[in-house]
Scaffold this active site. Structure first.
Site, PDB file in Angstrom:
ATOM      1  N   LYS A 182      12.745  -2.468   1.428  1.00 21.17           N
ATOM      2  CA  LYS A 182      12.112  -3.021   0.227  1.00 21.17           C
ATOM      3  C   LYS A 182      12.994  -2.703  -0.981  1.00 21.17           C
ATOM      4  O   LYS A 182      13.639  -1.646  -1.020  1.00 21.17           O
ATOM      5  CB  LYS A 182      10.732  -2.373   0.084  1.00 21.17           C
ATOM      6  CG  LYS A 182       9.844  -2.954  -0.999  1.00 21.17           C
ATOM      7  CD  LYS A 182       8.457  -2.316  -0.914  1.00 21.17           C
ATOM      8  CE  LYS A 182       7.512  -2.790  -1.984  1.00 21.17           C
ATOM      9  NZ  LYS A 182       6.165  -2.205  -1.849  1.00 21.17           N
TER      10      LYS A 182
ATOM     11  N   SER B 154       2.377  -5.490  -1.994  1.00 23.20           N
ATOM     12  CA  SER B 154       3.606  -5.846  -2.650  1.00 23.20           C
ATOM     13  C   SER B 154       4.824  -5.950  -1.715  1.00 23.20           C
ATOM     14  O   SER B 154       5.828  -6.551  -2.095  1.00 23.20           O
ATOM     15  CB  SER B 154       3.919  -4.818  -3.742  1.00 23.20           C
ATOM     16  OG  SER B 154       4.168  -3.556  -3.192  1.00 23.20           O
TER      17      SER B 154
ATOM     18  N   SER C 105       0.143  -1.844   0.058  1.00 22.61           N
ATOM     19  CA  SER C 105       1.304  -2.740   0.045  1.00 22.61           C
ATOM     20  C   SER C 105       2.099  -2.860   1.336  1.00 22.61           C
ATOM     21  O   SER C 105       2.948  -3.735   1.445  1.00 22.61           O
ATOM     22  CB  SER C 105       2.259  -2.319  -1.059  1.00 22.61           C
ATOM     23  OG  SER C 105       1.800  -2.847  -2.261  1.00 22.61           O
TER      24      SER C 105
HETATM   25  N1  GLN Z   1      -2.209  -4.276  -4.695  1.00 22.07           N
HETATM   26  C1  GLN Z   1      -2.194  -2.918  -5.122  1.00 22.07           C
HETATM   27  C2  GLN Z   1      -1.699  -2.819  -6.549  1.00 22.07           C
HETATM   28  O1  GLN Z   1      -1.353  -3.836  -7.090  1.00 22.07           O
HETATM   29  C3  GLN Z   1      -1.364  -2.073  -4.203  1.00 22.07           C
HETATM   30  C4  GLN Z   1       0.090  -2.186  -4.448  1.00 22.07           C
HETATM   31  C5  GLN Z   1       0.900  -1.199  -3.652  1.00 22.07           C
HETATM   32  O2  GLN Z   1       0.443  -0.627  -2.673  1.00 22.07           O
HETATM   33  N2  GLN Z   1       2.113  -0.963  -4.120  1.00 22.07           N
HETATM   34  O3  GLN Z   1      -1.654  -1.783  -7.120  1.00 22.07           O
END
Ligand code: GLN
Length: 483
Positions: free
Chosen positions: A75, A150, A174
């Site tokens: 990532k 994400s 994410s």
């Molecule tokens: N969707 C969640 C957020 O926007 C989790 C994102 C993540 O795990 N980085 O914070």
């Protein structure tokens, strides 16, 4: 057999060379990345160079480890020395770290072949990858749907066969949510099990690195490799066990818990698929126990208050001086910082910095931040009580399947609500894995989530593996993998 072992065997038997295997994946990237937008950077030269080294080792008759020569991706919030690491943000455009994240160092020394850096929501804030400065990643099962977020690029790459496995990060879901949307496996390890050194911070008390793979076996192999103690991360503990050798252990008598609250507001088809999975477990001799977990009602506000608070502090370092982007025209330092941040951050990141600054401000600290911290404790204790009666908890990963592109941008609060099943795990620092458990009427994958006790990835992956071996969910689709 998972993909990693399959390719390992082919390499060892010299039925395919590492250069050929790497080239096969690079060709797929060339062919499909235009559609999927899974990769931000493709490191083809570096990949082929590393592949040649593995081939030389095999030719010389040396033994290779399981991950050696296997093409993978990271990532784009994981630092890679000399390779652009953008966090999918304009503010980090052109930024090349001067050191490697520990997780990459470990994989590199295991001979992993990195194909590139994958797309994500900007600074990992989002659930569809569409807050990316580079545009959203698409779902290999349906190009009009998002890949989730994400770590959407990683899930899209693994789901679409553009990498054998991906390393993602999970702050509130994410890894698991995009894995669920793209029909692959996503493991969020216990907080502390994998070093966060070199992971660009979003919300440090929640952030955790983990693998996205085609199968549970692959997730286990990667987890065993990367869950090492690291003195460079003060929260690192590593794991003192291997999960691989116990994957196939009998699960007769294991207790699988289902909390009613996890099934509230969940799309019918998803609920049905999760309950069908519980029947598979019963047929394997496990016992299903139902219970209440009322504290889950607080999970979303607790997460969004604390994550934004931590983000507002972590993102203070992007000032146009130290990293990446700097605005062109300004009058004095203060103006330069203001303009750089206004121009460099996207809308969602700015929203969260503002929210976080608000909940930490003197007048509101007690009402929001402190209260959320206290409630975090209640949620931790609620899970402790639940695990007194069961070995793992079974739940949906997401209350629905992949949403259409553009939908998440439309209503941010609506999107936050879709994180309801994933955030409790990060609040309580627990390990959890998303495993494909069905396909909905539109042909989109459904994921189920198994949540384990802290540092009990062994039981978690064993229980996940047994399910996977007993079902046939994705094998019929063109993205399926023969186990
Ligand atoms: N969707 C969640 C957020 O926007 C989790 C994102 C993540 O795990 N980085 O914070």
């Amino acid at each position: 057999m998972g993909l990693i072992k399959k390719y390992h065997d082919l390499l060892v038997k010299k039925e395919i060379s590492c250069v050929e295997l790497t080239q096969k994946y690079l060709d797929e990237i060339n062919k499909s990345n235009g559609d999927l937008n899974a990769y931000i950077t493709v490191t083809d030269e570096l990949a082929l160079e590393n592949a040649k080294k593995v081939d030389a080792k095999i030719k010389a008759g040396e033994e290779i480890s399981l991950l050696e020569g296997i093409p993978m991706t990271l990532k784009d919030n994981i630092s890679t020395k000399g390779v652009e690491t953008t966090c999918a943000s304009k503010i980090l455009s052109g930024y090349k770290p001067i050191y490697d994240a520990t997780v990459y160092e470990i994989l590199k020394s295991s001979g992993a072949v990195m194909l590139g850096k994958t797309n994500m929501d900007e600074f990992a804030m989002g659930s569809s990858s569409e807050t990316s400065y580079f545009g959203g990643s698409k779902n290999p099962h349906n190009l009009s749907c998002c890949a989730g977020g994400s770590s959407g690029g990683g899930a899209s790459a693994v789901g679409g066969n553009l990498a054998v496995y991906a390393i993602g990060s999970d702050t509130g879901g994410s890894i698991r949510q995009p894995a669920s949307f793209c029909g692959v496996v996503g493991l969020k390890p216990t907080y502390g099990a994998v070093s966060r050194y070199g992971l660009i911070a979003y919300a440090s008390s929640f952030d955790q690195i983990g693998p996205i793979t085609k199968t549970v076996e692959d997730a286990s192999i990667v987890f065993d490799a990367i869950s090492k103690y690291d003195e460079k991360d003060s929260t690192s503990t590593g794991s003192n066990y291997e999960t691989f050798n116990t994957l196939n252990d009998d699960i007769k008598g294991k207790k699988i818990g289902i909390a009613y609250e996890y099934l509230n507001g969940v799309k019918d088809e998803v609920k049905e698929a999760v309950l069908n999975a519980s029947k598979v477990y019963e047929s394997l001799g496990a016992e299903i126990v139902y219970f209440n977990l009322k504290e889950l009602d607080y999970a979303l506000p607790v997460y969004y208050i604390l994550a934004c608070a931590e983000a507002s502090s972590n993102l203070g370092r992007y000032d146009g001086i130290r990293y990446g982007y700097k605005c062109e025209h300004y009058e004095g330092t203060h103006d330069m910082i203001c303009r750089t941040r206004s121009e460099g951050f996207g809308e969602e990141v700015k929203r969260r910095i503002l929210l976080g600054t608000y909940v930490l401000s003197a007048g509101y600290y007690d009402a929001y931040y402190k209260k959320a911290q206290n409630l975090r404790g209640s949620i931790v204790r609620a899970f402790d009580r639940a695990f007194a009666d069961c070995d793992v908890i079974l739940a949906p990963t997401v209350p629905m399947t992949a949403f259409k592109l553009g939908k998440a941008q439309f209503d941010p609060i609506e999107t936050y609500l879709t994180d309801i099943c994933t955030v409790p795990v990060n609040i309580a620092s627990l390990p959890a894995v998303s495993v494909p458990c069905g396909i909905d009427k539109e042909g989109l994958p459904i994921g189920m989530q198994l949540i384990g006790r802290k540092f009990d990835e062994k039981t978690l992956l064993n229980i996940a593996y047994k399910y996977e071996q007993s079902t046939d969910n994705l094998k019929e689709t063109k993205w399926g993998v023969k186990l």
